[in-house]
Motif scaffolding. Structure first.
Motif, short mmCIF file in Angstrom:
data_model
loop_
_atom_site.label_atom_id
_atom_site.label_comp_id
_atom_site.label_asym_id
_atom_site.label_seq_id
_atom_site.Cartn_x
_atom_site.Cartn_y
_atom_site.Cartn_z
N ASN A 32 -2.13 2.42 9.70
CA ASN A 32 -2.48 1.49 8.63
C ASN A 32 -3.82 1.89 8.01
O ASN A 32 -3.97 1.91 6.79
CB ASN A 32 -2.54 0.06 9.16
CG ASN A 32 -2.87 -0.94 8.05
OD1 ASN A 32 -2.22 -0.95 7.01
ND2 ASN A 32 -3.89 -1.76 8.26
N LYS A 33 -4.78 2.24 8.85
CA LYS A 33 -6.09 2.63 8.31
C LYS A 33 -5.97 3.94 7.56
O LYS A 33 -6.61 4.15 6.53
CB LYS A 33 -7.12 2.73 9.44
CG LYS A 33 -8.53 2.39 9.05
CD LYS A 33 -8.68 1.10 8.24
CE LYS A 33 -8.09 -0.10 8.91
NZ LYS A 33 -8.21 -1.34 8.08
N GLU B 146 -4.67 3.27 4.29
CA GLU B 146 -5.73 2.62 3.49
C GLU B 146 -6.77 3.61 2.99
O GLU B 146 -7.35 3.41 1.92
CB GLU B 146 -6.38 1.51 4.32
CG GLU B 146 -5.42 0.34 4.54
CD GLU B 146 -6.00 -0.81 5.32
OE1 GLU B 146 -5.30 -1.82 5.46
OE2 GLU B 146 -7.15 -0.71 5.80
N ASP C 78 -5.06 -5.75 -0.38
CA ASP C 78 -5.39 -5.24 0.95
C ASP C 78 -6.85 -5.64 1.20
O ASP C 78 -7.72 -5.38 0.35
CB ASP C 78 -5.21 -3.71 0.97
CG ASP C 78 -4.72 -3.22 2.30
OD1 ASP C 78 -4.73 -3.99 3.27
OD2 ASP C 78 -4.32 -2.03 2.38
N SER C 79 -7.13 -6.27 2.34
CA SER C 79 -8.44 -6.92 2.50
C SER C 79 -9.60 -5.93 2.36
O SER C 79 -10.64 -6.26 1.79
CB SER C 79 -8.52 -7.65 3.83
OG SER C 79 -8.27 -6.75 4.89
N GLU C 80 -9.42 -4.70 2.86
CA GLU C 80 -10.49 -3.71 2.80
C GLU C 80 -10.79 -3.33 1.35
O GLU C 80 -11.95 -3.21 0.94
CB GLU C 80 -10.11 -2.45 3.58
CG GLU C 80 -9.92 -2.66 5.07
CD GLU C 80 -8.62 -3.36 5.44
OE1 GLU C 80 -7.79 -3.61 4.52
OE2 GLU C 80 -8.42 -3.68 6.62
N LYS D 195 0.82 -1.22 0.00
CA LYS D 195 0.00 0.00 0.00
C LYS D 195 0.84 1.26 0.00
O LYS D 195 0.43 2.31 -0.50
CB LYS D 195 -0.97 0.00 1.18
CG LYS D 195 -0.32 0.03 2.53
CD LYS D 195 -1.33 -0.25 3.65
CE LYS D 195 -1.55 -1.73 3.83
NZ LYS D 195 -2.59 -2.08 4.78
MG MG Z 1 -5.83 -3.81 5.22
#
Ligand code: MG
Ligand code: NAD
Length: 396
Positions: free
Chosen positions: A226-227, A230, A155-157, A130
């Motif tokens: 991290n968020k 993202e 990235d899972s989101e 990311k």
């Molecule tokens: Mg993630």
């Protein structure tokens, strides 16, 4: 499926957490995928082990000083693959015709050049790294356009949002989407006060409640940076303004993100917290293949909880929104400062709460400039790192 349709996959960062999960999925589908190129930074032994197991055509070690050792060990293990070394060799492998799919799973800004090379070469790019899109979003999208390749988020989101968008395309086209809602576990310190976070150790920060990940992203998850990264990633991937992106804390990590539409519909993607689901989805898209992930049994989960993030305690998330709104290369500055601060924290040289202070000071010092090209961006990345190191020295 005939052997000619087997896709060659380059796994950049093969010795890491995402790299390992990717190789696990690939091994489940030998009729579809082959791990053709494997790269690592310095872990020669781990890379050799993977080569013994997966028999790639090419193994690349990032640290050029380790090339001879890698070649010797591979020869001793009887693995007949080509060997290369150095940052540029990883970039060249990412852009070479040797592979159809590139999994960008290097951690940090070190992954930028290879991610861009994969995008430019028109392949399918599975983006886990990311930091590269946070740093160079417009350049990465231009490279994809130029090369005619496709990016599937890992990235899972973002993979969840990709799955919840019409036709699975990462292009909102303003098709009735009102909001993207990124879920966050809240990390190991959810609910704590600032006072309770003062003496946090690297070991505590790396103990994520739901996911097993590399150390850098684990610290980012604990600070909520991290968020923040993202949110910036979603802005670029889905061409969405900061105002259309919300963060929702969801401690169970079963709802991986949601898309809200103007008619009130909210689509979510759920699954067990295991990166192999997103990786399998991105490898096989638009088909579906097994990932080795157990089925989600919602009945055994007592409840799904949701709450707003605590931006006053976890300031890194607020700083990331601030950098996104500031525009230009502010996200790249944020990322560089964060990488230096996290490294210092992991080395025991910076308190947990000071990570946000370092990032904020660097953002104040380096006012945003337009993102023009990789050279100027790399220069700004370097300047931000220098500023962060100076701030660290002065603080000690
Ligand atoms: Mg993630
Ligand atoms: P990790 O630390 O476990 O692995 C990193 C990999 O990159 C290793 O193979 C390492 O050898 C390689 N590497 C590190 N520095 C390098 C350098 N300078 N040059 C070349 N190679 C280098 O990290 P990870 O948890 O697998 O994360 C990888 C990326 O994926 C990160 O950008 C992270 O944010 C992202 N990501 C990870 C997860 C996860 O669950 N682990 C989830 C979503 C996104």
């Amino acid at each position: 499926m005939s052997s000619s349709s087997i896709k060659n996959v380059a796994v950049l960062g093969a010795t890491g957490s995402i790299g390992g999960s990717t190789l696990d999925v690939i091994a489940q589908h030998p009729e579809r995928f082959r791990a053709n190129v494997l790269t690592a930074h310095r872990q020669v032994e781990a890379l050799v082990e993977l080569c013994v197991r997966y028999r790639p055509s090419l193994a690349v070690i990032g640290d050029a000083a380790l090339e001879g050792e890698l070649a010797r060990r591979l020869a001793a293990a009887g693995v007949p693959c080509d060997v290369a070394a150095g940052h540029d060799a990883i970039t060249a492998a990412a852009g070479s015709t040797q592979c159809d799919i590139v999994v960008a799973a290097i951690v940090g800004a070190a992954g930028l050049d290879s991610t861009l090379a994969a995008a430019r070469s028109g392949k399918r790019l599975l983006l886990a790294n990311k930091e590269s899109i946070v740093m160079a979003g417009p350049l990465l999208l231009a490279a994809l356009n130029e090369g005619g390749g496709e990016l599937i988020p890992v990235d899972s989101e973002h993979n969840a949002i990709f799955q919840c968008l019409p036709g699975g395309r990462p292009d909102l086209g303003r098709s009735g989407v009102r909001r993207l809602i990124l879920t966050a576990s809240g990390g190991p310190f959810r609910g704590r006060t600032r006072a309770e976070l003062a003496a946090i150790t690297p070991e505590q920060a790396c103990k994520h409640p739901n996911w097993v990940m590399g150390r850098k992203i684990s610290v980012d998850s604990a600070t909520l940076m991290n968020k923040g990264l993202e949110v910036i990633e979603a802005h670029h991937l889905f061409n969405t303004s900061a105002e259309m992106i919300d963060v929702l804390v969801h401690p169970q990590s079963l709802v991986h993100s949601l898309v809200e539409y103007v008619d009130g519909s909210v689509l979510a993607q759920l699954g067990n917290p295991d990166m192999r689901t997103a990786i399998a989805h991105a490898l096989a898209w638009p088909e579906r293949v097994t990932a080795g992930v157990p089925p989600l049994d919602l009945a055994t989960h007592a409840a799904l909880n949701f709450e707003a993030p605590d931006l006053a305690t976890f300031r890194c998330l607020a700083l990331a929104f601030q950098a996104l709104r500031a525009g230009g290369d502010a996200p790249a500055i944020l990322n560089a400062a964060n990488e230096v601060a996290v490294e210092a924290f992991l080395a025991g040289a910076l308190p947990f709460l000071s990570i946000a202070d370092v990032v904020e000071s660097v953002l104040v010092e380096l006012t945003p400039q337009a993102v023009v090209d990789v050279q100027s961006l790399t220069e700004r990345d370097r300047a931000a790192r220098e500023a962060a190191r100076r701030i660290l020295r002065n603080a000690c």
